[in-house]
Design an enzyme around this catalytic site. Sequence first.
Site, PDB file in Angstrom:
ATOM      1  N   HIS A 108      -4.376  -2.713  -0.340  1.00 35.91           N
ATOM      2  CA  HIS A 108      -4.800  -3.760  -1.245  1.00 35.91           C
ATOM      3  C   HIS A 108      -6.132  -4.022   0.171  1.00 35.91           C
ATOM      4  O   HIS A 108      -5.782  -5.548   0.752  1.00 35.91           O
ATOM      5  CB  HIS A 108      -4.194  -5.027  -0.957  1.00 35.91           C
ATOM      6  CG  HIS A 108      -2.935  -5.006  -2.318  1.00 35.91           C
ATOM      7  ND1 HIS A 108      -2.981  -6.058  -3.213  1.00 35.91           N
ATOM      8  CD2 HIS A 108      -2.371  -3.611  -2.828  1.00 35.91           C
ATOM      9  CE1 HIS A 108      -2.277  -5.339  -4.212  1.00 35.91           C
ATOM     10  NE2 HIS A 108      -1.931  -4.236  -3.865  1.00 35.91           N
ATOM     11  N   HIS A 114      -7.188  -5.647  -9.241  1.00 34.11           N
ATOM     12  CA  HIS A 114      -5.680  -5.580  -8.344  1.00 34.11           C
ATOM     13  C   HIS A 114      -6.426  -4.714  -7.129  1.00 34.11           C
ATOM     14  O   HIS A 114      -6.057  -5.672  -5.601  1.00 34.11           O
ATOM     15  CB  HIS A 114      -5.560  -4.123  -9.196  1.00 34.11           C
ATOM     16  CG  HIS A 114      -4.111  -3.519  -8.398  1.00 34.11           C
ATOM     17  ND1 HIS A 114      -3.352  -3.104  -9.997  1.00 34.11           N
ATOM     18  CD2 HIS A 114      -3.615  -4.200  -7.470  1.00 34.11           C
ATOM     19  CE1 HIS A 114      -2.669  -2.553  -8.803  1.00 34.11           C
ATOM     20  NE2 HIS A 114      -2.639  -2.940  -7.202  1.00 34.11           N
ATOM     21  N   HIS A 156      -3.486   4.094  -2.306  1.00 34.94           N
ATOM     22  CA  HIS A 156      -3.413   2.273  -2.880  1.00 34.94           C
ATOM     23  C   HIS A 156      -3.444   1.971  -1.519  1.00 34.94           C
ATOM     24  O   HIS A 156      -2.378   2.108  -0.888  1.00 34.94           O
ATOM     25  CB  HIS A 156      -2.248   2.697  -4.161  1.00 34.94           C
ATOM     26  CG  HIS A 156      -2.844   0.995  -4.858  1.00 34.94           C
ATOM     27  ND1 HIS A 156      -4.241   0.347  -5.073  1.00 34.94           N
ATOM     28  CD2 HIS A 156      -1.907   0.307  -4.772  1.00 34.94           C
ATOM     29  CE1 HIS A 156      -3.681  -0.550  -5.425  1.00 34.94           C
ATOM     30  NE2 HIS A 156      -2.520  -1.161  -5.346  1.00 34.94           N
ATOM     31  N   ASP A 191       3.962   2.070  -7.958  1.00 36.01           N
ATOM     32  CA  ASP A 191       3.124   2.285  -8.196  1.00 36.01           C
ATOM     33  C   ASP A 191       2.779   3.762  -8.725  1.00 36.01           C
ATOM     34  O   ASP A 191       1.308   4.805  -8.997  1.00 36.01           O
ATOM     35  CB  ASP A 191       1.830   2.190  -7.575  1.00 36.01           C
ATOM     36  CG  ASP A 191       0.917   0.693  -7.324  1.00 36.01           C
ATOM     37  OD1 ASP A 191       1.053   0.073  -8.531  1.00 36.01           O
ATOM     38  OD2 ASP A 191       1.457   0.387  -5.787  1.00 36.01           O
ATOM     39  N   SER A 217       9.494   2.170  -2.478  1.00 33.70           N
ATOM     40  CA  SER A 217       8.683   1.232  -2.885  1.00 33.70           C
ATOM     41  C   SER A 217       9.596  -0.141  -1.761  1.00 33.70           C
ATOM     42  O   SER A 217      10.980  -0.047  -1.119  1.00 33.70           O
ATOM     43  CB  SER A 217       9.136   0.680  -3.770  1.00 33.70           C
ATOM     44  OG  SER A 217       9.060  -0.819  -4.182  1.00 33.70           O
ATOM     45  N   SER A 241       7.936   3.950  -5.059  1.00 31.24           N
ATOM     46  CA  SER A 241       6.819   3.347  -5.302  1.00 31.24           C
ATOM     47  C   SER A 241       6.343   2.623  -6.258  1.00 31.24           C
ATOM     48  O   SER A 241       6.302   3.262  -6.913  1.00 31.24           O
ATOM     49  CB  SER A 241       5.325   3.479  -4.656  1.00 31.24           C
ATOM     50  OG  SER A 241       4.191   2.795  -4.747  1.00 31.24           O
ATOM     51  N   ASP A 270     -22.344   8.977   2.902  1.00 30.34           N
ATOM     52  CA  ASP A 270     -22.152   9.850   3.370  1.00 30.34           C
ATOM     53  C   ASP A 270     -20.593   9.581   2.149  1.00 30.34           C
ATOM     54  O   ASP A 270     -20.230  11.063   2.878  1.00 30.34           O
ATOM     55  CB  ASP A 270     -21.841   9.723   4.287  1.00 30.34           C
ATOM     56  CG  ASP A 270     -22.983   9.075   5.347  1.00 30.34           C
ATOM     57  OD1 ASP A 270     -23.954  10.379   5.041  1.00 30.34           O
ATOM     58  OD2 ASP A 270     -23.224   9.313   6.478  1.00 30.34           O
ATOM     59  N   TYR A 295     -22.980  18.662   8.142  1.00 26.99           N
ATOM     60  CA  TYR A 295     -22.133  18.176   8.447  1.00 26.99           C
ATOM     61  C   TYR A 295     -21.520  18.761   8.945  1.00 26.99           C
ATOM     62  O   TYR A 295     -20.432  19.381   8.596  1.00 26.99           O
ATOM     63  CB  TYR A 295     -22.346  16.891   7.817  1.00 26.99           C
ATOM     64  CG  TYR A 295     -21.591  15.809   8.944  1.00 26.99           C
ATOM     65  CD1 TYR A 295     -21.876  14.763   9.051  1.00 26.99           C
ATOM     66  CD2 TYR A 295     -20.036  15.352   8.561  1.00 26.99           C
ATOM     67  CE1 TYR A 295     -21.571  14.120   9.878  1.00 26.99           C
ATOM     68  CE2 TYR A 295     -19.641  15.066   9.503  1.00 26.99           C
ATOM     69  CZ  TYR A 295     -19.758  14.427   9.803  1.00 26.99           C
ATOM     70  OH  TYR A 295     -19.302  13.015  10.582  1.00 26.99           O
ATOM     71  N   GLY A 305       0.373  -1.652  -0.272  1.00 26.82           N
ATOM     72  CA  GLY A 305       0.103  -0.151   0.005  1.00 26.82           C
ATOM     73  C   GLY A 305       1.291   1.072  -0.301  1.00 26.82           C
ATOM     74  O   GLY A 305       2.199   1.308   0.170  1.00 26.82           O
TER      75      GLY A 305
END
Lengths: 240, 240, 240, 240
Positions: free
Chosen positions: D98, D170, D96, D77, D46, D75, D121, D228, D29
């Site tokens: 998992h 993914h 990101h 990603d 990474s 990373s 919400d 809110y 992540g």
Amino acid sequence: MNPYLELQSRALACNLRLPASGLVTGTFGNASAFDRQRGVFAIKPSGVPFSDLKAEDLPVLDVTGKVVYGGLRPSSDMPTHALLYEAWPDIGGVVHTHSPYAVAWAQAMRPIPVFGTTHADHCDGDIPCTAPMADDRIAGNYEVETGRQILDTLAGVSHLDVTMVLVACHGPFTWGTTPEKAVDNSIALELIAQMALHTLQIAPQTPRLKESLLKKHFERKHGPDAYYGQASSTSKDPSR
Amino acid sequence: MNPYLELQSRALACNLRLPASGLVTGTFGNASAFDRQRGVFAIKPSGVPFSDLKAEDLPVLDVTGKVVYGGLRPSSDMPTHALLYEAWPDIGGVVHTHSPYAVAWAQAMRPIPVFGTTHADHCDGDIPCTAPMADDRIAGNYEVETGRQILDTLAGVSHLDVTMVLVACHGPFTWGTTPEKAVDNSIALELIAQMALHTLQIAPQTPRLKESLLKKHFERKHGPDAYYGQASSTSKDPSR
Amino acid sequence: MNPYLELQSRALACNLRLPASGLVTGTFGNASAFDRQRGVFAIKPSGVPFSDLKAEDLPVLDVTGKVVYGGLRPSSDMPTHALLYEAWPDIGGVVHTHSPYAVAWAQAMRPIPVFGTTHADHCDGDIPCTAPMADDRIAGNYEVETGRQILDTLAGVSHLDVTMVLVACHGPFTWGTTPEKAVDNSIALELIAQMALHTLQIAPQTPRLKESLLKKHFERKHGPDAYYGQASSTSKDPSR
Amino acid sequence: MNPYLELQSRALACNLRLPASGLVTGTFGNASAFDRQRGVFAIKPSGVPFSDLKAEDLPVLDVTGKVVYGGLRPSSDMPTHALLYEAWPDIGGVVHTHSPYAVAWAQAMRPIPVFGTTHADHCDGDIPCTAPMADDRIAGNYEVETGRQILDTLAGVSHLDVTMVLVACHGPFTWGTTPEKAVDNSIALELIAQMALHTLQIAPQTPRLKESLLKKHFERKHGPDAYYGQASSTSKDPSR
């Protein structure tokens, strides 16, 4: 001198039990504590992280929703709490959460059938679920209408025997004669909701608990001859 | 001088493992420890939060349920514990919880089939489930009748080979030659119950574990030639 | 001077990660660390609670299962570890757990299909499941036979590309070029097993991940041109 | 003097919330924080364990993916993050993970239907799921293509009303006007994904939340007349 500090502190402690018990993620939940003598309640302010809360931040309101003390804007669900206190002056606390298993039943728009004694120890029958709200009520005073739906759904049963309800497509509300018991009921409801789902996954045709066992367990904890708990605290309090 | 303090302390430690292991929410569960020499047991008092418990609070009773020491009212499930100690004087502890997966099987009124070695390491066969209690027994001495149902359900199997049972619509009871082992068995049962549900979710037609593998695992841990654990503590104790 | 203390300490740290990661309840699990130079490994002793472990307690054995150092009886699963080290001298650690989701797949006797990149990041294809063991092998040297089944099941695939297996009706074994990576693989396997079950609950007909995406993710982390991680530690190590 | 330390520190704090919230196991992540003035972002390096991260380790890059400061490899990603910042300069963070329930929906290649107010919400409609990536795109610049798929999937809806997406096979990506809100959205998404699965397990035919209730809840939190939260922080920020 702040005359509401004890009430605010008690409401704060109840709010803090919600994330500590795993019932609340982020800011989605709120507890309030009612002072029956003065007819006012303290409630979580809207959108404030639980870890940042201070007792003084909790606004104090009367049952019409008018602020009588405190600076932060109350939870957007405040009018629902207010309506319940107005309708049921013998309760001392209200809790709303988005705990995942109870919400799943609410989203499925199904009452939770009583399948066992964990449920019967806490609620005298199925845990009811409101109907989805009509569009004109959504367009009106939404949070007041949520309270009205709860009252409509509880019509015909004692709110001291059934202390929990699912608001369809939304989530659970619980209450109790004290705010601490309202929190206890939210914790129990989440466990009951999880057990009920797993019960149906094991045996989809599981029947409701038979009435004799339901009554036995509810009465041994909440009835006039209750023998659960220590005498001073439990036998006189039918709400838990 | 309190002659039961060691027994009470041991029972307290066992009770505290229940919330620490995630088996117990609120006050729904209780452990007791039996002194085989003196024929008495210490048990959790009724309705007291685990975090408030002190060793001195745990009442000490004999196997007829008569209090021999201690001031707080015992767990309402006490008569069930007493009956098991009376019937099985070679056990040293009894535990009752409302752990969610075990309760789900109890609510579904299904024995837990033995599907793998985690189960076989702890129980020599399926984990039995009682029948739902008849109405006249519910109306009678309910907690004693719960004990009788357990004994009836265990008839024909060794209570040292099957140390766990589901009471239909209620939840699990476990026991062991020591109170610590009774707690271990409650922890193992909850894990077994979770695994069994997920196994059926993956493959609904999963067959029971074959007898040869069941016996192999149960015997390597509990049989006369057990080789699991360190020699001093395990090979002489068939209950775990 | 104990020449194996560093190896024992490393194995201890790996064992302690198992309960800390939620993979192990009670004493059901074990990790070992292999010293490739000396051809020996240290492993958890049998039936000892993780919280009581000291590095000196971990026995050191050679790949035939002969104790070369240490006083406590090794895990009953030791012969399985030994056989894997003998067959695969390029691995540095082996882990066995009874983590609930991986066990559920093992009890269902199903390989875990590769459904996504979490899986593909760790294993080059489905996670295989052995056949249930034949009765004559159970009656023989059971733990050695467990190792043989793992080797048979891995025949035809690289044990550095598929570093995890389910032993039918029992549970997972994982390995890696280091003992730390073997633990990482056990943690990843439990997550993969949970995700795969939920995937099938959402869409029972979910197809396997397509080959191009499986290869892409496995190769970016473990292939010759891997670009995941920091250069020094990852690109040269194809096992994780 | 490091001119990016504040940005790196903020990104670090967001990354650390991921394992603390149970969204991330191991190193799977990453969160990034964008400095809108300077057009650069800091991202997790990474393969580095979260517990080892220091602010200085987080590389700082521009929206073309060029490193402008920092020593560790970003990373894998990272190009996905960069593309989102380039396309949507009004966002301040991307996350990101998992997390298991969101991944299960992604592996099942299904958008998450809006079933209740917890969802409403946070997201104005179903949580979309990309198509599986075509083979030629996988063989190309994979992580850039992942970003392109996200942009394609979000075409036609406001990325400030729908701040979360599932990448097929993914896992989830979320974003927000600040990096903290991007993390909040990842936490909310995992809860929503769990609730949606359990809802379908209770009642497989559960209909989507009706439009009037979806709009009511989304608007009371994010609309021009939002009520809110506390006035200063929420009514002006439509992204959360």
